[in-house]
Design a protein around this motif. Structure first.
Motif, short mmCIF file in Angstrom:
data_model
loop_
_atom_site.label_atom_id
_atom_site.label_comp_id
_atom_site.label_asym_id
_atom_site.label_seq_id
_atom_site.Cartn_x
_atom_site.Cartn_y
_atom_site.Cartn_z
N TRP A 83 -5.05 3.53 -2.64
CA TRP A 83 -4.09 2.59 -2.06
C TRP A 83 -3.74 1.44 -3.00
O TRP A 83 -2.86 0.64 -2.70
CB TRP A 83 -4.62 2.04 -0.73
CG TRP A 83 -5.97 1.42 -0.80
CD1 TRP A 83 -6.27 0.12 -1.05
CD2 TRP A 83 -7.23 2.08 -0.64
NE1 TRP A 83 -7.62 -0.08 -1.05
CE2 TRP A 83 -8.24 1.11 -0.80
CE3 TRP A 83 -7.61 3.39 -0.37
CZ2 TRP A 83 -9.60 1.42 -0.70
CZ3 TRP A 83 -8.95 3.70 -0.27
CH2 TRP A 83 -9.92 2.73 -0.43
N GLU A 84 -4.39 1.38 -4.15
CA GLU A 84 -3.99 0.42 -5.19
C GLU A 84 -3.09 1.09 -6.23
O GLU A 84 -2.61 0.42 -7.14
CB GLU A 84 -5.22 -0.19 -5.87
CG GLU A 84 -6.04 -1.10 -4.98
CD GLU A 84 -5.33 -2.41 -4.66
OE1 GLU A 84 -4.33 -2.73 -5.33
OE2 GLU A 84 -5.78 -3.12 -3.74
N GLY A 85 -2.91 2.41 -6.13
CA GLY A 85 -1.95 3.11 -6.97
C GLY A 85 -2.43 3.49 -8.35
O GLY A 85 -1.80 4.28 -9.04
N PHE A 91 -0.28 0.94 -12.15
CA PHE A 91 0.50 0.38 -11.05
C PHE A 91 0.04 -1.05 -10.76
O PHE A 91 0.86 -1.94 -10.53
CB PHE A 91 0.35 1.25 -9.80
CG PHE A 91 1.17 0.80 -8.64
CD1 PHE A 91 2.50 1.15 -8.53
CD2 PHE A 91 0.62 0.00 -7.64
CE1 PHE A 91 3.27 0.73 -7.46
CE2 PHE A 91 1.38 -0.44 -6.57
CZ PHE A 91 2.71 -0.07 -6.47
N TRP A 92 -1.28 -1.26 -10.79
CA TRP A 92 -1.82 -2.60 -10.56
C TRP A 92 -1.28 -3.57 -11.61
O TRP A 92 -0.85 -4.68 -11.28
CB TRP A 92 -3.35 -2.56 -10.61
CG TRP A 92 -4.00 -3.90 -10.49
CD1 TRP A 92 -4.31 -4.56 -9.33
CD2 TRP A 92 -4.40 -4.76 -11.57
NE1 TRP A 92 -4.89 -5.79 -9.63
CE2 TRP A 92 -4.96 -5.92 -10.99
CE3 TRP A 92 -4.35 -4.66 -12.96
CZ2 TRP A 92 -5.45 -6.97 -11.76
CZ3 TRP A 92 -4.84 -5.71 -13.74
CH2 TRP A 92 -5.39 -6.84 -13.13
N ARG A 146 2.23 -4.90 -11.20
CA ARG A 146 2.44 -5.84 -10.09
C ARG A 146 1.93 -7.25 -10.43
O ARG A 146 2.07 -8.16 -9.61
CB ARG A 146 1.75 -5.32 -8.83
CG ARG A 146 2.38 -4.02 -8.32
CD ARG A 146 1.67 -3.53 -7.06
NE ARG A 146 1.84 -4.46 -5.95
CZ ARG A 146 2.91 -4.50 -5.16
NH1 ARG A 146 3.92 -3.67 -5.38
NH2 ARG A 146 2.98 -5.35 -4.17
N ALA A 185 2.30 1.74 -3.41
CA ALA A 185 1.30 2.26 -4.34
C ALA A 185 1.07 3.75 -4.13
O ALA A 185 0.98 4.53 -5.09
CB ALA A 185 -0.01 1.50 -4.18
N ASP A 210 -3.08 6.75 -14.12
CA ASP A 210 -3.38 6.46 -12.72
C ASP A 210 -3.95 7.68 -12.02
O ASP A 210 -4.90 7.59 -11.24
CB ASP A 210 -2.11 5.99 -12.00
CG ASP A 210 -1.70 4.59 -12.40
OD1 ASP A 210 -2.55 3.85 -12.93
OD2 ASP A 210 -0.53 4.23 -12.19
N GLU A 212 0.82 -1.21 0.00
CA GLU A 212 0.00 0.00 0.00
C GLU A 212 0.86 1.26 0.00
O GLU A 212 0.59 2.20 -0.75
CB GLU A 212 -0.95 0.00 1.20
CG GLU A 212 -1.86 1.22 1.20
CD GLU A 212 -2.99 1.13 2.22
OE1 GLU A 212 -3.39 2.18 2.75
OE2 GLU A 212 -3.47 0.01 2.47
N HIS A 214 3.97 5.81 -5.35
CA HIS A 214 3.88 5.88 -6.81
C HIS A 214 2.91 6.97 -7.22
O HIS A 214 3.20 7.79 -8.10
CB HIS A 214 3.44 4.53 -7.37
CG HIS A 214 2.84 4.62 -8.74
ND1 HIS A 214 3.59 4.73 -9.89
CD2 HIS A 214 1.53 4.67 -9.15
CE1 HIS A 214 2.79 4.82 -10.95
NE2 HIS A 214 1.54 4.79 -10.53
#
Length: 686
Positions: free
Chosen positions: A644-646, A650-651, A654, A267, A632, A264, A270
């Motif tokens: 908080w997932e960015g 970003f997801w 990952r 993210a 994003d 978190e 980021h």
């Protein structure tokens, strides 16, 4: 002492007081060099026979506005901030923090570790670590409650609240607030201490009832959606009354270090840097912008008045124009009521409200458009209507004025072509309510000049918006991505999911609302109108879900009509769909020859996210977005994607690469004719 990046501290003697100046622009971040410099300065203060007290002050426009976030993903080097604060507390001589600008995060923790805090009246203080996926890690969870109590500390820390100086003074977090020279005031205050130490660490936590603390805890968990850093912050704060201070500080630091390296926090860091980059366009960055003081807003509806309020709040003069007297008066009154309400709430002084109102001119006289430096059209979302308005603007706006259309998806070039000056035309996609929502898409047309574009980026900054540059394409960045997301969610209705199952799964992921709840809230007719406008260009072979169209034909337009996907009566919305909606969905499945099946929450979430990621790669490759990280920013600030997932990019980064590619290929195949598989390599490159 000369300053340098490795030693950004300058020592200045004010007779018997040592002034420790921090020179680490632009925000005096608490980097290793700053920490080492303060640590060494405190040691010199301790040894000195001349200096009887110390003052820590920031050079430039701020105190320490936060720690250096670039360090947080790496092993931290000594002296770490707790060591610096321990040195201040162990020093036999008092140290005063002189706060101007902002003292946030580690900067405020450093100030709380001092013996007193003197602040400029315009300063703000706070501990925003939870909003960055962490908890305060240098005593903030222990020193703050010793002044404000556990319940208030839970409220402030879990929300990452920024307190204005006067409010912080009322809470006992500051010792003095001044509107005179801060350095002089802090030095004088240091002398009044006469060598006495006043450590917050030595104070007791004020007594409170268990019920009061529990209420604050429950409120924080609800507001923070029970996320790990919120829970961890609450537990750390409560140790202020359950553990000896040294043990509590060690436990706080251990939790901080665990969270700062967690997903978190990664993210959110980021996203923090993505937000900063979005305000620096990759193209035309060197362009100068035209000066502006007067903004004209055409259209006095909800969007137009929201834009007007945003401009007034930014200190600009506003000419609000409408063609009908009644509509104009309603819009003018909406602006006045907004300021009246803020004054009543204590959020704005009456004199400030009067100043804002004095800069508003509401008129039906188009000749009053002449002084405007920027003109923003905010009328009905229909191309012919906007083109007619721009022809009229063209005849009244001065030479050199920037002309902007507030549109969600229309062609900027088609609007610009209705003027004699397409180089001055661009898009400004505000989000409703325009005076509240931070996102602003700044859309370049084919002929938009560099200085016109730079001017509206500058306007976005002055309005305190998250201004994101984007190219001219249907839906720009945000609505094009949301369209792909919504379309995939509609496919899942045909495949076997009910609207409430899709909404619930995506809310569980972290979206503020599910897509069908959003549709009911905003009105189904908005999307219906857009679909009808594109109907002639739609390939009849493509997979098209007509459930929304059929709902609208039945008069189910969402909350405003009492029913949409859900039933809404007396301000209460149903949480499940009724038989009429389910019948339409089942018929849609049957027409497509689909045998309905149960979709798990995990499948719903992944398909929705994959649809966004695939479309994001397409629009990035087309140059609609300048950077992957801009995507994003747009989804988080405008469409409820969980911070908080960015963000979707970003997801995607990952996810295991092979699995992501396989799932995207499968998604495109199930999406039917015309669906395009993107090359996502452009998204995954950092």
């Amino acid at each position: 002492m000369n300053t340098s990046p490795s030693n950004p501290i300058q020592l200045v003697a004010a007779q018997d007081v040592l002034v420790i100046e921090i020179h680490n622009p632009p925000i005096n971040a608490g980097s290793l060099g700053v920490r080492q410099g303060i640590f060494d300065a405190i040691e010199q203060l301790s040894r000195s026979t001349v200096w009887q007290a110390g003052v820590i002050i920031g050079a430039g426009s701020t105190f320490i506005a936060g720690s250096d976030l670039k360090e947080f993903g790496q092993p931290l080097e000594d002296p770490q901030l707790p060591m610096v604060i321990a040195a201040i507390e162990q020093c036999a001589k008092p140290v005063v923090a002189a706060i101007h600008g902002a003292a946030l995060g580690g900067g405020f923790e450093l100030a709380l570790g001092c013996d007193a805090r003197v602040a400029d009246v315009r300063a703000v203080v706070g501990l925003p670590e939870v909003t960055l996926g962490m908890i305060p890690g240098a005593g903030g969870t222990q020193r703050l409650p010793r002044r404000v109590g556990l319940a208030k500390a839970i409220e402030l820390i879990c929300a990452g609240t920024r307190l204005p100086a006067r409010q912080a003074l009322d809470l006992g977090l500051l010792d003095q607030v001044v509107d005179t020279d801060l350095r002089t005031a802090a030095v004088e205050f240091a002398r009044t201490l006469k060598g006495r130490k006043r450590r917050l660490a030595d104070e007791n936590v004020p007594a409170e009832t268990a019920e009061h603390i529990t209420q604050a805890e429950q409120a924080a968990l609800r507001a923070g959606r029970n996320r790990p850093p919120v829970r961890a912050a609450i537990e750390a704060i409560k140790t202020a009354i359950t553990l000896p201070l040294d043990e509590a500080l060690l436990a706080e630091r251990e939790t901080f270090n665990t969270l700062r390296l967690g997903p978190e926090a990664h993210a959110l860091r980021h996203l923090f840097f993505a937000e900063r980059n979005a305000m620096k366009p990759a193209v035309r960055a060197s362009a100068t912008y035209r000066s502006f003081q007067v903004v004209a807003v055409i259209g006095s509806g909800t969007m137009g008045t929201g834009i007007a309020i945003a401009a007034l709040d930014a200190g600009l003069s506003v000419v609000l124009i409408d063609q009908e007297d009644d509509a104009l008066e309603r819009g003018r009154q909406r602006v006045l009521d907004h300021y009246k309400k803020r004054v009543a709430q204590g959020r704005l002084k009456a004199t400030e409200a009067a100043s804002h109102e004095a800069r508003l001119l509401a008129t039906t006289d188009w000749s009053r458009l002449g002084p405007a430096d920027i003109v923003i059209e905010a009328v009905f979302e229909e191309l012919a209507v906007k083109q007619a308005v721009f022809r009229k603007i063209d005849g009244h706006a001065k030479v050199g004025a920037v002309l902007a259309t507030n549109t969600s998806y229309l062609d900027i070039d088609a609007i610009a072509a209705s003027t004699t000056r397409p180089q001055d035309v661009l898009g400004l996609h505000f989000f409703s309510p325009a005076n509240v929502m931070k996102l602003l898409e700044v859309v370049r047309g084919e002929k938009t000049s560099t200085d016109a574009f730079a001017t509206d980026m500058a306007l976005g900054r002055q309005l305190k918006k998250m201004a994101v540059p984007c190219g001219n394409a249907f839906g720009f960045i945000g609505n094009r991505l949301y369209d792909a997301y919504r379309r995939q969610c509609e496919f899942m209705l045909e495949d076997g999911a009910w609207p409430e199952e899709v909404d619930q799964a995506l809310q569980e992921f972290g979206f503020a609302m599910g897509p069908f709840s959003v549709a009911d809230l905003s009105g189904l007719d908005i999307a219906w109108r857009m679909r009808r406008a594109r109907a002639t260009t739609r390939d009849p072979r493509e997979r098209y879900v007509d459930i929304l169209d059929l709902l609208c034909e039945q008069g189910r337009l969402g909350r405003k009509s009492g029913a949409g996907y859900y039933v809404h009566t007396d301000g209460v919305s149903s949480t499940v769909t009724d038989s009429a909606v389910r019948g339409l969905i089942e018929s849609a499945s049957a027409r497509r020859g689909i045998v309905r099946r149960t979709l798990s929450a995990a499948e719903i979430q992944r398909r929705a996210l994959l649809a966004i990621v695939n479309e994001a790669a397409l629009l990035l490759a087309e140059g609609v977005a300048e950077r992957a990280s801009d995507i994003d920013v747009v989804l988080v600030h405008g469409y409820g994607f969980p911070r908080w997932e960015g963000g979707p990019v970003f997801w995607a980064r990952r996810q295991p690469r092979a699995e992501l590619l396989e799932d995207l290929n499968s998604l495109v195949q199930t999406s039917g004719h015309g669906a395009r598989l993107a090359d996502i390599s452009c998204l995954l490159e950092h």
